[in-house]
Motif scaffolding. Structure first.
Motif, PDB file in Angstrom:
ATOM      1  N   ASP A 126      -2.734 -15.823  -2.915  1.00 38.55           N
ATOM      2  CA  ASP A 126      -2.075 -15.344  -4.025  1.00 38.55           C
ATOM      3  C   ASP A 126      -1.118 -16.022  -4.836  1.00 38.55           C
ATOM      4  N   HIS A 163       4.084   2.216  12.744  1.00 35.09           N
ATOM      5  CA  HIS A 163       3.768   1.289  13.947  1.00 35.09           C
ATOM      6  C   HIS A 163       3.174   1.965  15.378  1.00 35.09           C
ATOM      7  N   VAL A 208      -0.879   1.889   9.063  1.00 38.88           N
ATOM      8  CA  VAL A 208      -1.707   2.911   9.191  1.00 38.88           C
ATOM      9  C   VAL A 208      -1.165   4.082   8.578  1.00 38.88           C
ATOM     10  N   ASN A 246       0.803  -1.278   0.338  1.00 29.93           N
ATOM     11  CA  ASN A 246      -0.132  -0.079   0.195  1.00 29.93           C
ATOM     12  C   ASN A 246       0.937   1.165   0.186  1.00 29.93           C
ATOM     13  N   GLY A 264      -4.406 -14.816   1.362  1.00 28.51           N
ATOM     14  CA  GLY A 264      -3.544 -15.854   1.481  1.00 28.51           C
ATOM     15  C   GLY A 264      -3.573 -16.976   0.248  1.00 28.51           C
ATOM     16  N   ARG A 270       2.908 -12.256   4.898  1.00 25.82           N
ATOM     17  CA  ARG A 270       3.011 -12.387   6.450  1.00 25.82           C
ATOM     18  C   ARG A 270       1.603 -13.320   6.493  1.00 25.82           C
ATOM     19  N   HIS A 271       2.059 -14.478   6.066  1.00 33.82           N
ATOM     20  CA  HIS A 271       1.050 -15.647   6.029  1.00 33.82           C
ATOM     21  C   HIS A 271       1.887 -17.063   6.186  1.00 33.82           C
ATOM     22  N   ASP A 297      -5.149  -7.003  -3.477  1.00 35.61           N
ATOM     23  CA  ASP A 297      -5.123  -6.587  -2.250  1.00 35.61           C
ATOM     24  C   ASP A 297      -6.313  -7.084  -1.720  1.00 35.61           C
ATOM     25  N   GLY A 343       0.533   6.829  11.262  1.00 37.96           N
ATOM     26  CA  GLY A 343       1.471   6.509  12.089  1.00 37.96           C
ATOM     27  C   GLY A 343       2.487   5.706  11.457  1.00 37.96           C
TER      28      GLY A 343
HETATM   29  N1  LIG Z   1       2.492   5.205   6.887  1.00 43.08           N
HETATM   30  C1  LIG Z   1       3.321   4.195   7.413  1.00 43.08           C
HETATM   31  N2  LIG Z   1       4.341   4.088   6.610  1.00 43.08           N
HETATM   32  C2  LIG Z   1       4.921   2.755   6.662  1.00 43.08           C
HETATM   33  C3  LIG Z   1       4.783   1.892   7.880  1.00 43.08           C
HETATM   34  C4  LIG Z   1       3.807   2.467   8.658  1.00 43.08           C
HETATM   35  O1  LIG Z   1       3.243   1.682   9.729  1.00 43.08           O
HETATM   36  N3  LIG Z   1       2.847   3.415   8.212  1.00 43.08           N
HETATM   37  N4  LIG Z   1       5.307   0.839   8.028  1.00 43.08           N
HETATM   38  C5  LIG Z   1       6.558   0.653   7.206  1.00 43.08           C
HETATM   39  C6  LIG Z   1       7.112  -0.683   7.293  1.00 43.08           C
HETATM   40  S1  LIG Z   1       7.896  -1.238   8.667  1.00 43.08           S
HETATM   41  C7  LIG Z   1       6.869  -1.619   6.528  1.00 43.08           C
HETATM   42  S2  LIG Z   1       7.133  -3.203   6.649  1.00 43.08           S
HETATM   43  C8  LIG Z   1       6.167  -1.090   5.082  1.00 43.08           C
HETATM   44  C9  LIG Z   1       4.999  -2.134   4.782  1.00 43.08           C
HETATM   45  O2  LIG Z   1       4.500  -1.560   3.511  1.00 43.08           O
HETATM   46  P1  LIG Z   1       3.240  -2.379   2.982  1.00 43.08           P
HETATM   47  O3  LIG Z   1       3.685  -3.958   2.746  1.00 43.08           O
HETATM   48  O4  LIG Z   1       2.814  -1.642   1.691  1.00 43.08           O
HETATM   49  O5  LIG Z   1       2.148  -2.382   4.063  1.00 43.08           O
HETATM   50  P2  LIG Z   1       1.317  -3.253   4.804  1.00 43.08           P
HETATM   51  O6  LIG Z   1       0.247  -2.231   5.492  1.00 43.08           O
HETATM   52  O7  LIG Z   1       2.006  -3.919   5.913  1.00 43.08           O
HETATM   53  O8  LIG Z   1       0.579  -4.486   3.974  1.00 43.08           O
HETATM   54  C10 LIG Z   1       0.153  -3.937   2.514  1.00 43.08           C
HETATM   55  C11 LIG Z   1      -1.078  -4.737   2.053  1.00 43.08           C
HETATM   56  O9  LIG Z   1      -1.059  -5.896   2.221  1.00 43.08           O
HETATM   57  C12 LIG Z   1      -2.225  -6.700   2.324  1.00 43.08           C
HETATM   58  N5  LIG Z   1      -2.454  -7.796   2.368  1.00 43.08           N
HETATM   59  C13 LIG Z   1      -2.542  -8.574   3.466  1.00 43.08           C
HETATM   60  N6  LIG Z   1      -2.832  -9.876   3.186  1.00 43.08           N
HETATM   61  C14 LIG Z   1      -2.735  -9.996   1.961  1.00 43.08           C
HETATM   62  C15 LIG Z   1      -2.578 -11.215   1.026  1.00 43.08           C
HETATM   63  O10 LIG Z   1      -2.886 -12.265   1.618  1.00 43.08           O
HETATM   64  N7  LIG Z   1      -2.638 -11.051  -0.216  1.00 43.08           N
HETATM   65  C16 LIG Z   1      -2.668  -9.597  -0.826  1.00 43.08           C
HETATM   66  N8  LIG Z   1      -2.532  -9.502  -2.156  1.00 43.08           N
HETATM   67  N9  LIG Z   1      -2.303  -8.688   0.106  1.00 43.08           N
HETATM   68  C17 LIG Z   1      -2.449  -8.737   1.379  1.00 43.08           C
HETATM   69  C18 LIG Z   1      -2.939  -5.763   3.069  1.00 43.08           C
HETATM   70  O11 LIG Z   1      -4.255  -5.576   2.854  1.00 43.08           O
HETATM   71  C19 LIG Z   1      -2.536  -4.296   2.807  1.00 43.08           C
HETATM   72  O12 LIG Z   1      -3.218  -3.328   2.228  1.00 43.08           O
HETATM   73  O13 LIG Z   1       5.703   0.135   5.318  1.00 43.08           O
HETATM   74  C20 LIG Z   1       6.437   1.057   5.892  1.00 43.08           C
HETATM   75  N10 LIG Z   1       6.073   2.408   5.773  1.00 43.08           N
END
Ligand SMILES: Nc1nc2c(c(=O)[nH]1)N[C@H]1C(S)=C(S)[C@@H](COP(=O)(O)OP(=O)(O)OC[C@H]3O[C@@H](n4cnc5c(=O)[nH]c(N)nc54)[C@H](O)[C@@H]3O)O[C@H]1N2
Ligand SMILES: Nc1nc2c(c(=O)[nH]1)N[C@H]1C(S)=C(S)[C@@H](COP(=O)(O)OP(=O)(O)OC[C@H]3O[C@@H](n4cnc5c(=O)[nH]c(N)nc54)[C@H](O)[C@@H]3O)O[C@H]1N2
Ligand SMILES: [Mo]
Length: 753
Positions: free
Chosen positions: A268, A645, A640, A221, A266, A347-348, A247, A643
Motif C-alpha cells: 500500500d 478475538h 472475525v 473491515n 504490504g 500489521r506489516h 484490501d 467473535g
Molecule cells: N467483529 C469484530 N469486531 C472487532 C474485532 C473483532 O475481533 N471482531 N476486533 C476489534 C479490534 S481489537 C480491532 S484492532 C479492530 C480491527 O479492525 P480492522 O482493522 O477493520 O480489522 P482487521 O480484520 O484487523 O483488518 C482489516 C483488513 O485489513 C486487511 N489487510 C491486511 N493486510 C493488508 C494490507 O497489506 N493492505 C491492505 N490494504 N489491507 C490489509 C485484511 O484483509 C482485513 O480485511 O476491530 C475491532 N472490532
C-alpha cells in the motif's frame, strides 16, 4: 500440538446449574429473538416491569457500545443498544446481544481453582483465601530469593477496557517493581506513524463521515469490525460520496462499496506514493497546505519525482496504472475527501511506513483539518481519567530495575518513569521469546489478566515452551480457555453486568457508565477486588508488603476516575448524569487539526520527520518493501464477524452462527494443490500447523489464504500455530514496543491425510 488433556471442571455440575438457573427464572434471559416459535408466547412488553441499568461493552472495539440492560427478579433479562447514543443508536452487534448468555453461561469459571499439573485438566476448587495464600507465598518467596520482584511478570491487554480495570497494573505497582509486558499487538505502527506526521493520533468524529464526498477504507473491515460506523458511510453515499475499499480480501465492507481494489498485501505504501506522484504530475497538490502548514514538502516532492512513477507503483501493488490515476483525480476533486486507515493495514514489517505514505497523500490534497476529511486512524482525547486504580505506590524500600525510566505503555498516562528503580519492560509482541530470554532474574511467575496469550500472542509452540519455564502462572478470566489450561491457578472475574466502571472509545466521542446490574455470579470478583484480596493476604503474611487498599468499593472507585477535565469535556457536572444515558464530548474543534497547528516538533505537518529519522527510520515517507515470502501462500488472519478475538465464539449461542472455522483459498490454487471444497487440509509453515476444512472462494487472491482468528471451546483450531512474532517497523516510540507483522506470514497447504 494442542494436545493438552483438559476436562472442563464444570462438566459435572453443568446440568444441575442450568436447572437451577432455569428454576430461578433465567430462561427469560434468552432474548425474544432466540426463543423458538414453539415455546414463545406473546407477552406484551411492560417496561415498568424491569429495572434498567446502564452498561458499556468493554471489549477492544471501535464501537464501545452503550448498553441498556433490563433486569427483573435480580436477573438480566435482555439488553439493547442505548438509544441516547447517536453512535450506538439503539442497536448492538450480534456479539452484544449474546451478553446475557455470557453472564449466565454454564461454562463460566465459577470459583478459584488449582490445577495439579499444568495441562493435566485435574482442577480442584479452592477457596479465595487459599488461592490468595498460595499466590502471596509465591510472591514473597520470589522476593526473598531474588531480592526483588522482577521475577514476577504481568501480561495484560484488551480483554476489558473499563477504566477501573487498570487497577491490575496498580496491583502490580503496589507489590513493588515487577516485569511488565509492554506494547500492543493491535495498532502501534500506525500510532507512531501518525505521531511522526501530525504529532498525535487524532481524527474526526466518525459521525462526520456523512460530510465526506469521497471515502477510501484502506485496510479496514468496518462491516464486521465497526458495524455502527457503516450507517455514516451509507449516509455519506446518499449525500453523493463514493466509497472505495482497498484490501487484499474481498470483505463484506468491499461488497458494500462502490469500488474495490485488491491490493497485494504490504504494498500500500507504493500505491499511496504512486497516487502522490500523480497529484504532483497533474498539479493537484493543495499548495496552501503544503507551503503554509507543512515542513519537508519540497524534499518529499523531489523524492517522488526521482523515485516514484504511477507505473512503478502499479507494478508493485497490482492495481492498473490507469485506475490509480483515475482514483487520484477523483479524490483530489472531491471536497472533502477522507481515508479511513484500518488497523489491519499496518500489521506489516513496513506498516508504519505505509501509514506515513497514506497520510502524506491525504495531506497533499489539503484534506487534513477539514470537516468530512482527514486521515482517520483513531483518537484518545476522551481518555482523560484519573487512572486512580492504576496509580499505586511501590512499598517502601522496593528494589527494581536500575537506570531506566518506568514502563511506557499504550495507556500509561501516569508516567511512572523517572525513578531510580523501575519496572522491567518486555515486549508483549514477543511474549514467548522474552520469557525464554529473561535473565537476572529469570521470569518465575506470570499474572495473566484481560489477556489470552495462547489465543492472541504469536508462535504458539514457542509460547508453550516459554510457559513450561515458569514456576507459577495465575490467570484471571471468565472461561476455561487455552491460557487457563496452561495455568496453575485460575481466578473467576466478573462480567460487565457485575461490576462498576466507565468506558470510552478510541474512535467515537461518547462516554458511558457501566453500572453493576446484578450481584456477581458464583464467586466471581472484579479485577480490583482481586487486587484488594491479594493485598490482604500479602499484608497478613508480611505487613507492608503491598500498598493496594485492602477493601475497595467498586462504585466509589469508578467515581474516583472522574475529574473536572472529563466533566468539562463531556459537558456534565456529575457522573450521575450518565445514569440517564451516555453523553458525547462537546467538541470545540469542527475537525481534528482544524487549526492546522500540529503537535510535531515543528508545529507543522511533517512530510520530513527528523524524529522519525532519529528513531532509525526514513525521515520522508519513502517506500519500504515488505517481508520476503518464506512459503508459497501469504496467510492473513484477520478479525472475525462473530467473535472479538478469543471472546464470544465459545458461547453456545454463538456456535449457532459460527460453528466452524475454515481456511479460505482461491479455487485455482486449491486445484493446483489437489484440495477440494470443504475437505480437511493442513496449513503449515516452519513454526507449526493447523488442520481445518477448506472453503474455496475467489474472495481471496490466488497466492493468499485467509483464516479468521477465533477461539472455539470444542475445537483445537488456533491460528497462532502458524503466525510468528516478526516485528512491525514502528510502535516503540509511543507504546514501548514495535508492533507485530501479523499479516506478513507465509504458509503452505496440503490435503490432510
Ligand atoms: N467483529 C469484530 N469486531 C472487532 C474485532 C473483532 O475481533 N471482531 N476486533 C476489534 C479490534 S481489537 C480491532 S484492532 C479492530 C480491527 O479492525 P480492522 O482493522 O477493520 O480489522 P482487521 O480484520 O484487523 O483488518 C482489516 C483488513 O485489513 C486487511 N489487510 C491486511 N493486510 C493488508 C494490507 O497489506 N493492505 C491492505 N490494504 N489491507 C490489509 C485484511 O484483509 C482485513 O480485511 O476491530 C475491532 N472490532
Ligand atoms: N493472528 C492474529 N493475532 C492477533 C490479531 C490478529 O488479527 N491476528 N489481532 C491482535 C489484536 S488487534 C488484538 S487487540 C489482540 C487482542 O488480544 P487480547 O486482548 O488477549 O484478546 P481478547 O480475546 O479480547 O481478551 C483476552 C481475555 O480477556 C478476558 N477478559 C474479559 N473480560 C475480562 C475482565 O474483566 N477481567 C479479566 N481479567 N479478563 C477478562 C477474556 O475472557 C479473554 O480470555 O490480539 C492480537 N492477535
Ligand atoms: Mo486490536
Amino acid at each position: 500440538m494442542n494436545k493438552i488433556k483438559f476436562r472442563r471442571p464444570d462438566a459435572v455440575d453443568r446440568r444441575g446449574f442450568l436447572k437451577g438457573l432455569l428454576a430461578a427464572g433465567a430462561a427469560a434471559a434468552l432474548p425474544g429473538g432466540l426463543l423458538t416459535a414453539r415455546n414463545a408466547k406473546a407477552v406484551p412488553f411492560d417496561p415498568g416491569a424491569y429495572q434498567v441499568f446502564r452498561n458499556a461493552c468493554p471489549r477492544n472495539c471501535y464501537d464501545t457500545c452503550s448498553i441498556k440492560t433490563y433486569v427483573r427478579d435480580g436477573i438480566v433479562q435482555f439488553v439493547e443498544g442505548a438509544p441516547e447514543s447517536t453512535f450506538t443508536r439503539g442497536a448492538l452487534c450480534v456479539k452484544g446481544y449474546t451478553y446475557p448468555r455470557r453472564l449466565y453461561s454454564p461454562d463460566r469459571i465459577k470459583y478459584p481453582m488449582i490445577q495439579d499439573k499444568r495441562g493435566s485438566g485435574n482442577w480442584r476448587r479452592i477457596s479465595w483465601d487459599e488461592a490468595m495464600d498460595r499466590i502471596a507465598d509465591k510472591i514473597l518467596e520470589i522476593k526473598k530469593r531474588d531480592g526483588s520482584l522482577l521475577g514476577l511478570g504481568l501480561t495484560k491487554y484488551s480483554g476489558n477496557f473499563g477504566i477501573t480495570n487498570y487497577g491490575v497494573e496498580g496491583m502490580m505497582s503496589s507489590l513493588g517493581y515487577t516485569t511488565r509486558f509492554v506494547g500492543t499487538p493491535c495498532w502501534p505502527a500506525g500510532i507512531d506513524a501518525q505521531n511522526y506526521d501530525l504529532g498525535d493520533m487524532w481524527c474526526n468524529d466518525p459521525e462526520d463521515f456523512v460530510k465526506a464526498k469521497y471515502i477510501i477504507i484502506w485496510g479496514g473491515n468496518p462491516a464486521w469490525c465497526s458495524m455502527h460506523s457503516m450507517k455514516y458511510l451509507y449516509q455519506a453515499r446518499e449525500n453523493g460520496a463514493k466509497i472505495v475499499v482497498i484490501d487484499p480480501v474481498f470483505t463484506q465492507t468491499a461488497a458494500k462499496a462502490d469500488m474495490y481494489w485488491r491490493v497485494k498485501p504490504g504494498t500500500d505504501g507504493a500505491l499511496a506514493l504512486g497516487m502522490a506522484r500523480h497529484l504532483l504530475d497533474r498539479g493537484l497538490v493543495n499548495q496552501d497546505f503544503v507551503n503554509n502548514y507543512a515542513v519537508g514538502y519540497a524534499e518529499f516532492a523531489d523524492y517522488l519525482r526521482q523515485n516514484v512513477t504511477v507505473d512503478w507503483a502499479s507494478e508493485i501493488c497490482g492495481i492498473p496504472a490507469e485506475d490509480i490515476r483515475a482514483l487520484t483525480e477523483e479524490f483530489a476533486a472531491a471536497k472533502p475527501a477522507t481515508v479511513w486507515i484500518g488497523y489491519g493495514m499496518q500489521r506489516h514489517t513496513n506498516g508504519g511506513a505505509m501509514v506515513r505514505a497514506i497520510d502524506a497523500f491525504v495531506a497533499m490534497t489539503g484534506n487534513i483539518g477539514v470537516e468530512g476529511g482527514g486521515a482517520r486512524y483513531g483518537q484518545m482525547r476522551t481518555w482523560g481519567f484519573n487512572y486512580h486504580a492504576m496509580i499505586q505506590k511501590q512499598p517502601e524500600g522496593s528494589i527494581g530495575f536500575v537506570g531506566a525510566t518506568g514502563p511506557k505503555g499504550e495507556f500509561d498516562f501516569a508516567g511512572e518513569g523517572n525513578t531510580t528503580y523501575s519496572d522491567r519492560t518486555l515486549n508483549i509482541n514477543k511474549t514467548a521469546q522474552e520469557i525464554l530470554d529473561a535473565k537476572d532474574p529469570e521470569l518465575k511467575m506470570l499474572w495473566v489478566s484481560c489477556k489470552n496469550p495462547f489465543a492472541q500472542d504469536f508462535d504458539r509452540n514457542k509460547l508453550e515452551k516459554a510457559f513450561a519455564k515458569l514456576e507459577m502462572v495465575v490467570t484471571v478470566d471468565q472461561f476455561f480457555n487455552e491460557t487457563v489450561q496452561h495455568s496453575d491457578i485460575v481466578l473467576p472475574v466478573t462480567t460487565l453486568f457485575e461490576e462498576w466502571t466507565v468506558n470510552v472509545s478510541y474512535w467515537h466521542y461518547w462516554l458511558s457508565l457501566n453500572e453493576q446490574a446484578v450481584k456477581p455470579m458464583h464467586e466471581a470478583r472484579s479485577n480490583i477486588e482481586i487486587a484488594a484480596a491479594l493485598s490482604r493476604a500479602m499484608n497478613k503474611k508480611a505487613p507492608g508488603s503491598c500498598t493496594f487498599p485492602q477493601e475497595v468499593d467498586g462504585r466509589e472507585w469508578m467515581i474516583k476516575e472522574f475529574n473536572k477535565g472529563v466533566y468539562d469535556y463531556f459537558g456534565i457536572s456529575s457522573w450521575e448524569e450518565l445514569r440517564n444515558g451516555p453523553v458525547k464530548a462537546k467538541l470545540s474543534n469542527s475537525a481534528a487539526w482544524n487549526e492546522r497547528v500540529f503537535m510535531t516538533p515543528s508545529g507543522k505537518y511533517e512530510f520530513r520527520s527528523d524524529l522519525c529519522a532519529q528513531n532509525g527510520f526514513k525521515a520522508l515517507p519513502e517506500y519500504v518493501p515488505g517481508r520476503e515470502a518464506t512459503a508459497p501462500f501469504r496467510l492473513l488472519t484477520p478479525h472475525v464477524q462473530f467473535g472479538l478475538h478469543s471472546q464470544f465464539i465459545n458461547l453456545d449461542w454463538m456456535e449457532n452462527f459460527y460453528p466452524e472455522p475454515f481456511v479460505y483459498i482461491h479455487p485455482e490454487a486449491a486445484e493446483a494443490k489437489g484440495i477440494r471444497d470443504m475437505e480437511k487440509v493442513r496449513v503449515f509453515n516452519s513454526i507449526g500447523e493447523v488442520t481445518v476444512r477448506a472453503k474455496l472462494t475467489s474472495n481471496v487472491a490466488k497466492d493468499c489464504v485467509v483464516m479468521y482468528e477465533a477461539w472455539f471451546r470444542k475445537l483445537a483450531f488456533n491460528v497462532q500455530n502458524v503466525v510468528d512474532d516478526c516485528a512491525a517497523d514502528m510502535g516503540a516510540m509511543k507504546t514501548g514496543a514495535p508492533g507485530v507483522a501479523i499479516h506478513d506470514q507465509f504458509v503452505d497447504i496440503a490435503p490432510a491425510v
